[in-house]
Design a protein around this motif. Structure first.
Motif: not given
Lengths: 502, 502
Positions: B245-255
């Protein structure tokens, strides 16, 4: 051209053709013949078979060397070498040099395997072998090099020029074996290395699980030797990673479900199957005098089966055998002796896991242990955990990924003649050819004096070797490596460097 | 031309070029630039990027619909639909029809998935979804359809014509997500589903293991949106299968290592990471108002994290949560409510494994349980074991692969409004668009009245759907399925058949 596609319902049926790319509203592509799509490979797509007949060898280029390849490393002794006569074409005798980049090739000059930053150097090397590279060496028959890669493709190259004759990827799965080749057919075994979650839970409860089940498509694929076209495939529940073995009408293979299958090699029909239990990871069956020899992990056992019936004639083990080691290694059979290697007795030393590698010789007829030799303790190697033995004359040559050492042992007594220590991951059987021993290790091809273990030459290929025995035909060594390259090196290129590498 | 290659040692250095096919003794190919080979993909080979700029949309075709795609199914509510205005080109409003066969496509008209004879019908369907097909639906931005497939390729197609703009396979791994698209970049997450043997042994000892470790190459791949060219990649130890998921400058992911990562989306540099434990299998993070919501399996937990720091604000569970279910499903978030679904309480009935599916609503701010509803017990489904919820207005729509039933539940109370039972594997979020609910299930696309659950139309696509929400842009529903096809269907094609299928 961008046709504007506005549809009425009545035109939908027409459009809904078997087109493989974009349905064209004007002329829908004609439906494909059923048998052109017997596995999920879109015609015209990247996995579609490529066939370039103009690159096939012709005339005398096809008549020297082997005319068939029936088991891993060519024979039950694991010696992948064939002489060519003096009247063979000059290129056969003098050797050729070329390199071919397979689909997932990683530049040979790179010092680090892909993913080293994430996985660490050692693990990344093992992972690259399993997911991109050629786990084993190649088969060379009638002037053609046949290779399987974990890039999911099988390849046929002209042995003289390195040019592609065909490439095919019949199913999305790892291809880790040494292709078998008979008169008209090439056989591949396919199998992924993983366990799924249900299998993990099953293992926790029962101490066993089927390797490769529901993690990949497994089984045997028979291809037309000339064109690479799929003739038939036969699925299996567990992975079918190790190279099968052919004798007469039958093809034998063992799987990650602990089952050994005998198929009619012309039709793929089952002849017999027996469930031994455990997993066969990479222990290719060796066929010798009506018997099959292969090993399973968890429980770790070496089996001798009657090839006609699948009946177990005897089974043995190596005391303390651990991890996947026993199921990884293919036994070598020769002069009435079966030689098997495995890792044993895991132990933490200074907080780090270690294992001891042990070689044992069994009487091929009775299974009686003839001798047992430890080749030393060292750090636990990643993935494939054994050394595939070569039997030549009255000597066994075997490496150890635990100690990074090749040793020569007397076949009758296990007495050690010499040890050679230069490369770290020493898992493949050496190749004996015309008074020299050839080893593919690290990034190089080495030549040793088999009597003394003294190095007599080397050649830097680049990349990194898997469980790769050099396949030697006349003056050329053919090697396929974990960087996903197939390389032909003339034996005359091996030179003794003045400065020894450290 | 078959050059005869006889080599002297002095000519070897010249020949040993970076040639990707056969080393040509006359004119070795020039070395490739470093960055063209930053992942193992041989230039010119089957995995090489294909770019066909002539197929890209132009002019007004590019300016309607969404201009970015920042999370799975487009938003935290999981509604993958966007209206187009009245001045959009007619094809946007009226819809288009085409189908595109991806690399491992299996003919749509086949009734049985590949491998059904070996694995059985149910399991083969699940395996095909995981190893060939599109697990999720597609992203549609600026007139382009972006898709990821487990054939290991990502695709960009012209949304109007279905023509290929680019295709790329930056790494040999499963691509199961919904591509994220920002101004110039497409993001993919890669991860295999398996466990290796060391992981199996670890799970047996400790009850936990890292999914995807050393079974595949995992991580995030950032591509140039226009050309598909790889910009950067960031590896991870566990699989990175769920859509980030992206918000603003950041991309988040789970593993699959139970870790949540925040990256700078421009550079791939790590901003923070937290280890929660367990595995994230397919639970895509949902971003809402500065918080991330996602779930892990074993132990089964729903987490709410501060997106800025990764700090856990609260975590909850669904009592009795079992298997991989909690880590499979992506929570839907809307109107201050988080809705999560999982399978619970395994029980054998008449010797066959069964599970009960349960939906729970949590207060998004505090994690307090608002309501819990069982949607019934049934046979244990293979692989992905939940129903991804859709929140629209004050209703939750969610399917259950356990019972094969879609239900509409009141968002505030969990009170059931209706149930619809027609397709067996009901795992995807429906899509709400202009007063209708669209479901991709079985081999078809269905339209329901969201108030009553009454079916108002359907269209047979063929193949089999994974966890596929139809992506609706104006008059077209875009679907990608487990037979490895991308299909565009005009909404006007959905008709109410006179004879109901049984």
């Amino acid at each position: 051209m961008k046709p504007r596609i506005l549809l009425t319902l009545s035109s939908l049926a027409l459009l809904f053709s078997s087109g493989v790319a974009v349905a064209d509203p004007v002329a829908p592509p004609s439906p494909l013949p059923e048998n052109s799509w017997s596995v999920p490979v879109a015609p015209g797509g990247p996995f579609a078979r490529v066939y370039l007949p103009q690159n096939a060898p012709v005339g005398s280029d096809t008549v020297y060397g082997d005319s068939q390849w029936l088991q891993m490393n060519r024979n039950a002794r694991h010696n992948a070498a064939v002489r060519v006569p003096k009247d063979a074409p000059a290129w056969f005798r003098e050797g050729v040099f070329w390199r071919y980049a397979e689909a997932r090739a990683w530049p040979l000059e790179r010092r680090h395997p892909f993913g080293a930053r994430t996985l660490g150097e050692t693990e990344a090397g093992a992972v690259q072998t399993q997911f991109y590279g050629n786990a084993l060496g190649v088969s060379v028959v009638g002037g053609v090099v046949y290779a399987e890669s974990d890039d999911m493709f099988a390849y046929a190259l002209n042995a003289r020029t390195g040019q592609l004759i065909w490439r095919t990827s019949p199913v999305g799965n790892n291809l880790m074996g040494n292709p078998l080749v008979t008169r008209n057919t090439v056989y591949l075994a396919a199998g992924g290395v993983g366990f799924n979650f249900a299998n993990v839970v099953a293992y926790a409860k029962k101490g066993s699980a089927i390797r490769g089940m529901d993690v990949s498509y497994n089984g045997i694929y028979a291809l037309d030797r000339r064109t690479g076209r799929l003739l038939w495939h036969k699925g299996s529940v567990g992975e079918a990673m190790p190279t099968p073995v052919i004798h007469g009408r039958f093809l034998y293979f063992a799987t990650g479900s602990g089952t050994v299958h005998a198929l009619d090699r012309h039709t793929g029909q089952s002849v017999w199957k027996v469930r031994l239990g455990g997993n066969d990871n990479m222990s290719s069956p060796a066929y010798d005098k009506g018997r099959l020899y292969l090993a399973m992990a968890s429980p770790p056992r070496l089996y001798c089966l009657d090839a006609r019936t699948g009946k177990t004639l005897w089974h043995g083990t190596i005391p303390g055998a651990a991890n996947t080691g026993m199921g990884d290694v293919s036994p070598a059979v020769g002069s009435g002796v079966v030689v098997m290697d495995t890792v044993t007795r895991p132990k933490r030393i200074h907080g780090r896991p270690t294992l001891e590698a042990v070689v044992r010789a069994f009487d091929a007829r009775t299974g009686k242990t003839l001798w047992t030799v430890s080749t030393g303790r060292g750090p636990k190697p990643p993935a494939f955990k054994g050394g595939v033995p070569l039997i030549h004359g009255d000597v066994v040559y075997v490496g150890s990924p635990v100690t990074g050492r090749y040793v020569a042992l007397d076949l009758r007594t296990g007495h050690r003649r010499w040890a050679w220590h230069k490369v770290a991951a020493t898992r493949s059987a050496p190749t004996y050819y015309e008074g020299s021993l050839y080893i593919a290790g690290g990034d190089s091809l080495y030549r040793l004096d088999p009597a003394t273990g003294r190095e007599t030459g080397s050649f830097r290929i680049g990349g990194r070797m898997g469980i790769v025995s050099p396949t030697i035909v006349g003056g050329t060594a053919y090697v396929a490596n974990s960087y996903d390259w197939i390389v032909a090196v003339p034996l005359s290129a091996l030179s003794l460097s003045k400065k020894k590498a450290s």
